[in-house]
Design a protein around this motif. Structure first.
Motif, PDB file in Angstrom:
ATOM      1  N   THR A  42       2.439  -3.703 -11.506  1.00 20.70           N
ATOM      2  CA  THR A  42       3.801  -4.105 -11.159  1.00 20.70           C
ATOM      3  C   THR A  42       4.402  -3.205 -10.091  1.00 20.70           C
ATOM      4  O   THR A  42       4.983  -3.689  -9.102  1.00 20.70           O
ATOM      5  CB  THR A  42       4.687  -4.097 -12.420  1.00 20.70           C
ATOM      6  N   ILE A  43       4.264  -1.898 -10.253  1.00 21.89           N
ATOM      7  CA  ILE A  43       4.932  -1.013  -9.296  1.00 21.89           C
ATOM      8  C   ILE A  43       4.217  -1.003  -7.947  1.00 21.89           C
ATOM      9  O   ILE A  43       4.869  -0.828  -6.907  1.00 21.89           O
ATOM     10  CB  ILE A  43       5.097   0.416  -9.859  1.00 21.89           C
ATOM     11  N   LYS A  48       4.563  -2.823  -2.274  1.00 19.23           N
ATOM     12  CA  LYS A  48       4.109  -3.707  -1.197  1.00 19.23           C
ATOM     13  C   LYS A  48       5.207  -4.695  -0.808  1.00 19.23           C
ATOM     14  O   LYS A  48       5.425  -4.961   0.393  1.00 19.23           O
ATOM     15  CB  LYS A  48       2.855  -4.463  -1.644  1.00 19.23           C
ATOM     16  N   TYR A  49       5.914  -5.231  -1.795  1.00 17.81           N
ATOM     17  CA  TYR A  49       6.983  -6.185  -1.517  1.00 17.81           C
ATOM     18  C   TYR A  49       8.097  -5.543  -0.698  1.00 17.81           C
ATOM     19  O   TYR A  49       8.573  -6.135   0.285  1.00 17.81           O
ATOM     20  CB  TYR A  49       7.540  -6.732  -2.836  1.00 17.81           C
ATOM     21  N   LEU A  50       8.520  -4.352  -1.075  1.00 16.21           N
ATOM     22  CA  LEU A  50       9.589  -3.673  -0.331  1.00 16.21           C
ATOM     23  C   LEU A  50       9.179  -3.423   1.116  1.00 16.21           C
ATOM     24  O   LEU A  50       9.995  -3.542   2.040  1.00 16.21           O
ATOM     25  CB  LEU A  50       9.942  -2.354  -1.015  1.00 16.21           C
ATOM     26  N   ILE A  51       7.905  -3.072   1.310  1.00 15.92           N
ATOM     27  CA  ILE A  51       7.414  -2.813   2.668  1.00 15.92           C
ATOM     28  C   ILE A  51       7.322  -4.118   3.448  1.00 15.92           C
ATOM     29  O   ILE A  51       7.800  -4.220   4.591  1.00 15.92           O
ATOM     30  CB  ILE A  51       6.040  -2.117   2.610  1.00 15.92           C
ATOM     31  N   MET A  74      -3.324   5.211  -7.752  1.00 14.96           N
ATOM     32  CA  MET A  74      -2.277   4.437  -7.104  1.00 14.96           C
ATOM     33  C   MET A  74      -2.524   4.337  -5.596  1.00 14.96           C
ATOM     34  O   MET A  74      -2.367   3.268  -4.997  1.00 14.96           O
ATOM     35  CB  MET A  74      -0.893   5.048  -7.375  1.00 14.96           C
ATOM     36  N   ARG A  75      -2.936   5.445  -4.984  1.00 18.01           N
ATOM     37  CA  ARG A  75      -3.246   5.401  -3.546  1.00 18.01           C
ATOM     38  C   ARG A  75      -4.387   4.430  -3.270  1.00 18.01           C
ATOM     39  O   ARG A  75      -4.341   3.649  -2.311  1.00 18.01           O
ATOM     40  CB  ARG A  75      -3.612   6.804  -3.041  1.00 18.01           C
ATOM     41  N   ASP A  76      -5.426   4.473  -4.114  1.00 17.18           N
ATOM     42  CA  ASP A  76      -6.557   3.567  -3.934  1.00 17.18           C
ATOM     43  C   ASP A  76      -6.121   2.112  -4.062  1.00 17.18           C
ATOM     44  O   ASP A  76      -6.541   1.244  -3.281  1.00 17.18           O
ATOM     45  CB  ASP A  76      -7.650   3.873  -4.963  1.00 17.18           C
ATOM     46  N   ARG A  77      -5.283   1.841  -5.060  1.00 17.77           N
ATOM     47  CA  ARG A  77      -4.871   0.457  -5.280  1.00 17.77           C
ATOM     48  C   ARG A  77      -3.998  -0.041  -4.129  1.00 17.77           C
ATOM     49  O   ARG A  77      -4.153  -1.179  -3.674  1.00 17.77           O
ATOM     50  CB  ARG A  77      -4.121   0.337  -6.609  1.00 17.77           C
ATOM     51  N   LEU A  78      -3.081   0.791  -3.659  1.00 18.88           N
ATOM     52  CA  LEU A  78      -2.237   0.394  -2.531  1.00 18.88           C
ATOM     53  C   LEU A  78      -3.070   0.159  -1.279  1.00 18.88           C
ATOM     54  O   LEU A  78      -2.827  -0.795  -0.530  1.00 18.88           O
ATOM     55  CB  LEU A  78      -1.171   1.462  -2.271  1.00 18.88           C
ATOM     56  N   ALA A  79      -4.065   1.024  -1.052  1.00 20.75           N
ATOM     57  CA  ALA A  79      -4.928   0.855   0.115  1.00 20.75           C
ATOM     58  C   ALA A  79      -5.704  -0.456   0.028  1.00 20.75           C
ATOM     59  O   ALA A  79      -5.856  -1.173   1.025  1.00 20.75           O
ATOM     60  CB  ALA A  79      -5.881   2.039   0.243  1.00 20.75           C
ATOM     61  N   MET A  81      -4.744  -3.093  -1.347  1.00 18.65           N
ATOM     62  CA  MET A  81      -3.793  -4.191  -1.155  1.00 18.65           C
ATOM     63  C   MET A  81      -3.327  -4.286   0.292  1.00 18.65           C
ATOM     64  O   MET A  81      -2.469  -5.113   0.622  1.00 18.65           O
ATOM     65  CB  MET A  81      -2.578  -3.987  -2.075  1.00 18.65           C
ATOM     66  N   GLY A  82      -3.890  -3.431   1.148  1.00 22.95           N
ATOM     67  CA  GLY A  82      -3.491  -3.444   2.549  1.00 22.95           C
ATOM     68  C   GLY A  82      -2.190  -2.715   2.813  1.00 22.95           C
ATOM     69  O   GLY A  82      -1.481  -3.018   3.775  1.00 22.95           O
ATOM     70  N   THR A  83      -1.871  -1.741   1.956  1.00 25.04           N
ATOM     71  CA  THR A  83      -0.629  -0.976   2.100  1.00 25.04           C
ATOM     72  C   THR A  83      -0.931   0.514   2.072  1.00 25.04           C
ATOM     73  O   THR A  83      -0.556   1.217   1.127  1.00 25.04           O
ATOM     74  CB  THR A  83       0.365  -1.338   0.971  1.00 25.04           C
ATOM     75  N   PRO A  84      -1.634   1.031   3.083  1.00 24.19           N
ATOM     76  CA  PRO A  84      -1.879   2.478   3.122  1.00 24.19           C
ATOM     77  C   PRO A  84      -0.644   3.216   3.638  1.00 24.19           C
ATOM     78  O   PRO A  84       0.318   2.597   4.101  1.00 24.19           O
ATOM     79  CB  PRO A  84      -3.036   2.589   4.121  1.00 24.19           C
ATOM     80  N   GLY A  85      -0.697   4.523   3.542  1.00 22.70           N
ATOM     81  CA  GLY A  85       0.382   5.331   4.119  1.00 22.70           C
ATOM     82  C   GLY A  85       1.452   5.748   3.150  1.00 22.70           C
ATOM     83  O   GLY A  85       2.287   6.599   3.471  1.00 22.70           O
ATOM     84  N   VAL A  86       1.479   5.174   1.930  1.00 27.94           N
ATOM     85  CA  VAL A  86       2.471   5.568   0.925  1.00 27.94           C
ATOM     86  C   VAL A  86       2.031   6.884   0.297  1.00 27.94           C
ATOM     87  O   VAL A  86       0.871   7.040  -0.098  1.00 27.94           O
ATOM     88  CB  VAL A  86       2.622   4.480  -0.155  1.00 27.94           C
ATOM     89  N   GLN A  87       2.934   7.828   0.185  1.00 32.73           N
ATOM     90  CA  GLN A  87       2.634   9.092  -0.467  1.00 32.73           C
ATOM     91  C   GLN A  87       2.727   8.912  -1.984  1.00 32.73           C
ATOM     92  O   GLN A  87       3.770   8.536  -2.512  1.00 32.73           O
ATOM     93  CB  GLN A  87       3.620  10.172  -0.021  1.00 32.73           C
ATOM     94  N   ALA A  88       1.619   9.158  -2.684  1.00 32.76           N
ATOM     95  CA  ALA A  88       1.590   9.123  -4.146  1.00 32.76           C
ATOM     96  C   ALA A  88       1.116  10.483  -4.621  1.00 32.76           C
ATOM     97  O   ALA A  88      -0.027  10.873  -4.368  1.00 32.76           O
ATOM     98  CB  ALA A  88       0.669   8.013  -4.649  1.00 32.76           C
ATOM     99  N   ARG A  89       1.990  11.216  -5.282  1.00 29.39           N
ATOM    100  CA  ARG A  89       1.689  12.589  -5.675  1.00 29.39           C
ATOM    101  C   ARG A  89       2.335  12.910  -7.014  1.00 29.39           C
ATOM    102  O   ARG A  89       3.236  12.205  -7.475  1.00 29.39           O
ATOM    103  CB  ARG A  89       2.212  13.583  -4.623  1.00 29.39           C
ATOM    104  N   THR A  90       1.883  14.002  -7.621  1.00 30.06           N
ATOM    105  CA  THR A  90       2.591  14.536  -8.775  1.00 30.06           C
ATOM    106  C   THR A  90       3.817  15.307  -8.280  1.00 30.06           C
ATOM    107  O   THR A  90       3.934  15.616  -7.086  1.00 30.06           O
ATOM    108  CB  THR A  90       1.706  15.490  -9.586  1.00 30.06           C
ATOM    109  N   PHE A  91       4.726  15.625  -9.191  1.00 30.55           N
ATOM    110  CA  PHE A  91       5.884  16.436  -8.813  1.00 30.55           C
ATOM    111  C   PHE A  91       5.432  17.740  -8.163  1.00 30.55           C
ATOM    112  O   PHE A  91       5.959  18.147  -7.119  1.00 30.55           O
ATOM    113  CB  PHE A  91       6.737  16.748 -10.050  1.00 30.55           C
ATOM    114  N   HIS A  92       4.448  18.397  -8.780  1.00 30.04           N
ATOM    115  CA  HIS A  92       4.027  19.706  -8.275  1.00 30.04           C
ATOM    116  C   HIS A  92       3.340  19.604  -6.923  1.00 30.04           C
ATOM    117  O   HIS A  92       3.550  20.439  -6.045  1.00 30.04           O
ATOM    118  CB  HIS A  92       3.106  20.387  -9.299  1.00 30.04           C
TER     119      HIS A  92
END
Length: 705
Positions: A42-43, A48-51, A74-79, A81-92
């Motif tokens: 979902t997220i 992807k929808y927002l982009i 999450m990075r793998d899944r976004l990539a 889906m054709g949506t690379p470039g999103v930063q997915a990280r832990t807080f630290h």
């Protein structure tokens, strides 16, 4: 209808609730997602929808996850889906990156270093400075208290008050913890600069944005949209960082389930999730309750367990609705003792594997790590490969380090290779390290072979997904996964604590050791006696942990407990109170089964004094504790040295080869044939296959001499 027709095709696979969450407008959104309801799906679709709708650019989004593994997935899944470039990280991880960039602006030329794996040594130095014993247990206790204090925004001066506010009991005198806390912070200031731990990263990142408008504006221009996963487990310190990131903006999507809150001992709290609508009155709130992971039978049990929860958190419970076809009913089994429970579990696992279930799709889950040993031994005896989650990381295994080093060595010569040519070169490297076509015999050799195979499969998948990849880029991908603690899937049964299992799932799950004192853990029971209100909260967290364990299972779920720890021990245990009141059928194996062919041949009396034998160790050796050992001391030492050498070669604990009791029984009975060796308790067909030749040769050399 027109709105549905204009919906992007990639949203068509979402259910109505998932689609509502994915297409919610910019602004505060709270997704209450039950276990198995597709929250990651979902997220990622929301991002992807927002982009795609032009609301935000990919590089302007920061997705924050609870673990490095989740961030990598999450990075793998976004990539994909054709949506690379999103930063997915832990807080630290996000704070570390930001602090490195902003540090000169807020601290000038003052250097700093990340403590990382040196933290234990620094805490140990602080512990010794204040005169404590310096044992590993004390150091870990103090380190945990400092981490909890920082997570709850309590300095050394506020620590005592924070304990009282949260109903927490210090493991050592409060004054000593405070002294250690102060000493620790003092030691971190060195002539060469500052040493920062992971919590300091968050503190300094928040402080930089709170105290410097320029820093805050630069960061907020970089990131305009935030997504926070597992929001029920954020700490006050993490929330402070999130507030600093947001400023006065509200482009925030949070995802969580209050009834999966299981990390309050680290300072985490579900209150931010539960109060989200109060903090953001205009927020869109969506509930995901369709469970696509588990069979209706597993879902029904999960709902029954969490339906008995009490307190404020229980009021936000989600009632899951199973979407899969029917499966087998969960089973409930009671045993005499832990070894019996472990052996029965191992046999069932072996049958599942023989029926076609992959070992990597099976897990044994327990409350504390100390419970794993007896199940490791039982699985080893039936020849089932396993991996203990929470042990040494995959990328730290000797064979994996050797493989990556070998790839680095050939990288210069193979720099021009791509696609199938590169894969052929990689395959040659792994073949040289022992990755043969056929799986070898022996648990240690098999484990090494499986690790190498898992790494090669990962390399192959990376090359296939990106044909233009060269070996330097491949090594870069492996390094990224190593940093993110994102290992490939191994072909072995997983043994893990319930906490370590969070976020994972398997076709078959065995929840073991379900007794009062284990789940709920003894600490929670003591707290209930000392402070009923605070103890009730601790018990409810244990119930949520049980719920998390149940919801890890897709199809097969077996729950078990034993009435005693050791064979022949006093049956004083009671099954977990979380099973009380449930409509379940218990298979009671606590009445000893008919003796096996071996047990008929083995006396239940001491061969020396004829007294009854009670413990597992006594029955294996055939003598009581009072009677002297009759084994040749030189043979005992020789077998012990052989066992140590084999265990090192296999990279397993020595007891996995033979327990001490089995070792002494071998030395006393001096078996010279496979049939005689098989007569000794603790020696099954698997151990005979793996170790029989070596141990018989050793015994025969003593007998012949």
């Amino acid at each position: 209808m027109a709105e549905r027709e204009s919906m992007p095709d990639y949203l068509s696979g979402l259910d109505p609730d998932q689609r509502e969450a994915a297409t919610a407008p910019m602004g505060p959104v709270c997704i209450l997602a039950g276990a198995g309801t597709g929250k990651t799906r979902t997220i990622t679709h929301r991002i992807k929808y927002l982009i795609d709708q032009g609301f935000v650019q990919p590089q302007k989004i920061l997705a924050v996850t609870f673990t490095s593994r989740a961030a990598g997935e999450m990075r793998d899944r976004l990539a994909s889906m054709g949506t690379p470039g999103v930063q997915a990280r832990t807080f630290h991880s996000a704070a570390l990156r930001q602090l490195r960039y902003f540090w000169p602006q807020v601290a000038g030329d003052m250097p700093w270093q990340l403590l990382d794996d040196r933290k234990f040594r620094v805490v140990a130095q602080a512990v010794r400075r204040v005169g404590l014993d310096g044992s590993k247990e004390t150091i870990r206790d103090v380190m945990g208290e400092i981490e909890w204090a920082k997570a709850t925004l309590a300095g050394a001066e506020q620590y005592a008050a924070a304990l009282k506010e949260h109903g927490r009991t210090a493991p050592i005198p409060v004054e000593k913890v405070i002294d250690c806390y102060r000493a620790y912070e003092d030691i971190k200031t060195t002539p060469d600069g500052l040493l920062l731990d992971f919590d300091d990263l968050l503190l300094h990142t928040a402080g930089a944005m709170e105290n410097s408008r320029a820093v805050a504006e630069e960061f907020r221009n970089q990131y305009r949209c935030f997504v926070v996963d597992e929001y029920q487990d954020v700490t006050p310190l993490q929330q402070r960082v999130l507030n600093a990131w947001l400023g006065d903006r509200d482009n925030l999507t949070v995802v969580g389930d209050a009834n999966q809150t299981i990390y309050s001992f680290t300072g985490a709290t579900p209150h931010y999730l539960m109060n989200f609508s109060r903090d953001y009155p205009e927020a869109t709130v969506v509930r995901l309750q369709r469970d696509y992971r588990s069979t209706p039978q597993v879902v029904e049990l999960a709902n029954d367990v969490i339906g008995r929860a009490q307190g404020r958190i229980a009021g936000s419970r989600l009632k899951l609705v199973g979407q899969r076809a029917d499966g087998p009913e969960p089973t409930f089994n009671q045993y005499d003792d832990e070894p019996m429970e472990a052996r029965a579990t191992a046999r069932t696992i072996k049958r599942l594997i023989d029926s076609g279930v992959q070992p990597s799709e099976i897990a044994v889950l327990y409350r504390i790590n100390a419970q794993s040993a007896v199940f490791e031994q039982a699985l080893s005896e039936v020849g089932v490969p396993y991996q203990v989650r929470g042990g040494d990381g995959f990328y730290q295994r000797p064979e994996i380090r050797d493989a990556i080093s070998a790839l680095v060595r050939v990288s210069r010569a193979a720099a021009h290779l791509k696609g199938q040519d590169l894969l052929a070169q990689v395959k040659q490297v792994f073949a040289g390290l022992g990755l043969t076509e056929q799986e070898p015999e022996g648990a240690g050799a098999r484990e090494r072979w499986q690790s190498l195979g898992a790494l090669f499969d990962l390399c192959r998948d990376l090359v296939h997904s990106t044909p233009e990849l060269n070996i330097q880029a491949l090594l870069g991908q492996l390094h990224t996964r190593q940093q993110a603690k994102h290992p490939p899937t191994l072909q072995g049964v997983t043994l893990a604590s319930l906490h370590a299992a969070k976020g994972l799932e398997w076709d078959a799950v065995f929840l073991v050791g379900l007794t009062d004192g284990a789940l709920p853990i003894q600490h929670a029971l003591r707290k209930l006696e000392q402070s009923p209100a605070q103890g009730a909260e601790a018990i409810e967290e244990e119930r949520r942990l049980f719920y998390v364990g149940i919801t890890r299972a897709r199809e097969h779920l077996e729950l078990s407990w034993s009435l005693a720890r050791a064979e022949g021990g006093r049956k004083s245990r009671k099954r977990s109170r979380f099973l009380d009141g449930l409509d379940i059928g218990v298979s009671d194996h606590s009445t000893a089964p008919a003796p096996s062919r071996r047990s008929k041949r083995k006396s239940r009396q001491c061969k020396g004094c004829t007294k009854p034998l009670f413990t597992d160790a006594e029955r294996i050796s055939g003598r009581c504790e009072e009677c002297p050992v009759t084994a040749d001391p030189q043979l005992v030492d020789a077998i012990r040295a052989w066992r140590l050498e084999v265990s090192k070669e296999m990279s397993v604990p020595a007891f996995v080869v033979f327990s001490d009791a089995t070792l002494l029984a071998i030395a006393e009975q001096q078996p010279t044939t496979p049939e005689e060796l098989l007569e000794i308790p603790g020696i099954g067909e698997a151990k005979l296959t793996h170790y029989g030749e070596g141990i018989l040769a050793l015994v025969n050399s003593f007998v012949d001499s």
